[in-house]
Design a protein around this motif. Structure first.
Motif, short mmCIF file in Angstrom:
data_model
loop_
_atom_site.label_atom_id
_atom_site.label_comp_id
_atom_site.label_asym_id
_atom_site.label_seq_id
_atom_site.Cartn_x
_atom_site.Cartn_y
_atom_site.Cartn_z
N ILE A 1 -11.67 -9.12 0.15
CA ILE A 1 -10.39 -9.20 0.78
C ILE A 1 -9.39 -8.12 0.31
CG2 ILE A 1 -8.25 -10.74 0.81
CD1 ILE A 1 -10.41 -13.22 0.55
N MET A 2 -9.47 -7.73 -1.00
CA MET A 2 -8.52 -6.77 -1.33
C MET A 2 -9.20 -5.36 -0.79
SD MET A 2 -7.60 -7.68 -5.26
CE MET A 2 -8.45 -6.30 -5.97
N VAL A 3 -10.26 -5.03 -0.82
CA VAL A 3 -10.70 -3.99 -0.01
C VAL A 3 -10.34 -3.86 1.45
CG1 VAL A 3 -12.81 -2.77 0.75
CG2 VAL A 3 -12.52 -3.45 -1.77
N MET A 4 -10.49 -4.76 2.15
CA MET A 4 -10.33 -5.06 3.61
C MET A 4 -8.93 -5.12 3.92
SD MET A 4 -11.46 -5.08 6.45
CE MET A 4 -13.06 -5.35 6.79
N PHE A 5 -7.89 -5.65 2.79
CA PHE A 5 -6.70 -5.45 3.11
C PHE A 5 -6.26 -3.90 2.83
CE2 PHE A 5 -2.34 -5.14 0.79
CZ PHE A 5 -1.54 -5.72 1.77
N TRP A 6 -6.58 -3.16 2.01
CA TRP A 6 -6.37 -1.78 1.79
C TRP A 6 -6.88 -1.10 3.06
CZ3 TRP A 6 -2.45 -0.52 -0.59
CH2 TRP A 6 -1.95 -1.24 -1.67
N ALA A 7 -8.15 -1.45 3.48
CA ALA A 7 -8.50 -0.51 4.82
C ALA A 7 -7.88 -1.12 5.87
CB ALA A 7 -10.08 -1.10 4.73
N THR A 8 -7.22 -2.02 6.22
CA THR A 8 -6.64 -2.43 7.49
C THR A 8 -5.13 -2.32 7.35
OG1 THR A 8 -6.91 -4.67 7.07
CG2 THR A 8 -8.55 -3.71 8.28
N LEU A 9 -4.42 -1.89 6.28
CA LEU A 9 -3.02 -1.84 6.01
C LEU A 9 -2.44 -1.18 7.16
CD1 LEU A 9 -1.08 -3.12 4.09
CD2 LEU A 9 -1.07 -1.02 2.81
N GLY A 10 -2.94 0.11 7.35
CA GLY A 10 -2.22 0.90 8.59
C GLY A 10 -2.06 0.11 9.68
N PHE A 11 -3.26 -0.55 10.26
CA PHE A 11 -3.45 -1.43 11.44
C PHE A 11 -2.64 -2.45 11.55
CE2 PHE A 11 -5.50 -5.15 12.92
CZ PHE A 11 -5.53 -4.90 14.54
N MET A 12 -2.54 -3.22 10.24
CA MET A 12 -1.50 -4.38 10.26
C MET A 12 -0.08 -3.80 10.24
SD MET A 12 -3.23 -6.86 7.56
CE MET A 12 -3.43 -5.74 6.28
N ALA A 13 0.11 -2.86 9.82
CA ALA A 13 1.78 -2.55 9.81
C ALA A 13 1.95 -1.78 11.39
CB ALA A 13 1.91 -1.21 8.77
N GLN A 14 1.00 -1.16 11.81
CA GLN A 14 1.19 -0.73 13.19
C GLN A 14 1.47 -2.10 14.12
OE1 GLN A 14 -2.03 1.47 14.44
NE2 GLN A 14 -0.56 3.34 14.62
N GLY A 15 0.83 -3.11 14.04
CA GLY A 15 0.77 -4.27 14.62
C GLY A 15 2.13 -4.87 14.60
N LEU A 16 2.65 -4.99 13.48
CA LEU A 16 3.99 -5.78 13.38
C LEU A 16 5.11 -4.74 13.63
CD1 LEU A 16 3.36 -7.35 9.60
CD2 LEU A 16 3.91 -8.33 11.71
N VAL A 17 5.14 -3.69 13.24
CA VAL A 17 6.16 -2.67 13.51
C VAL A 17 6.28 -2.65 15.31
CG1 VAL A 17 6.81 -0.14 13.84
CG2 VAL A 17 6.07 -1.24 11.58
#
Length: 88
Positions: free
Chosen positions: A58-74
């Motif tokens: 979960i931690m590895v996937m969180f760090w891997a998709t952090l940019g995608f998640m931030a883009q979605g929220l922004v």
């Protein structure tokens, strides 16, 4: 703001939340199934065997998709929330 606009906003917010959480939940599901299969095949019933690898994945996937998640929220806030606040 009308009731229909509020319902649409909540629906879009729920969809963005689902899309953002899907990669992490998918990895947790796959890792949990694989570890459960290994435990069933080897009869090892150690609690940390399920917890530690799942948390690491979960931690590895969180760090891997952090940019995608931030883009979605922004994108959601810029396209939806800020427009409602500024435009009324």
């Amino acid at each position: 703001m009308t009731e229909a606009m509020l319902i649409g906003l909540m629906r879009e917010a729920a969809w963005v939340g689902l899309v953002i959480a899907a990669p992490i939940l998918g990895v947790a599901l796959v890792v949990g199934l694989l570890i459960g299969l290994v435990q069933a095949l080897t009869s090892i019933q150690e609690l940390t065997l399920t917890f530690v690898p799942k948390m690491l994945a979960i931690m590895v996937m969180f760090w891997a998709t952090l940019g995608f998640m931030a883009q979605g929220l922004v994108g959601f806030f810029q396209n939806t929330i800020i427009g409602l606040v500024a435009g009324g």
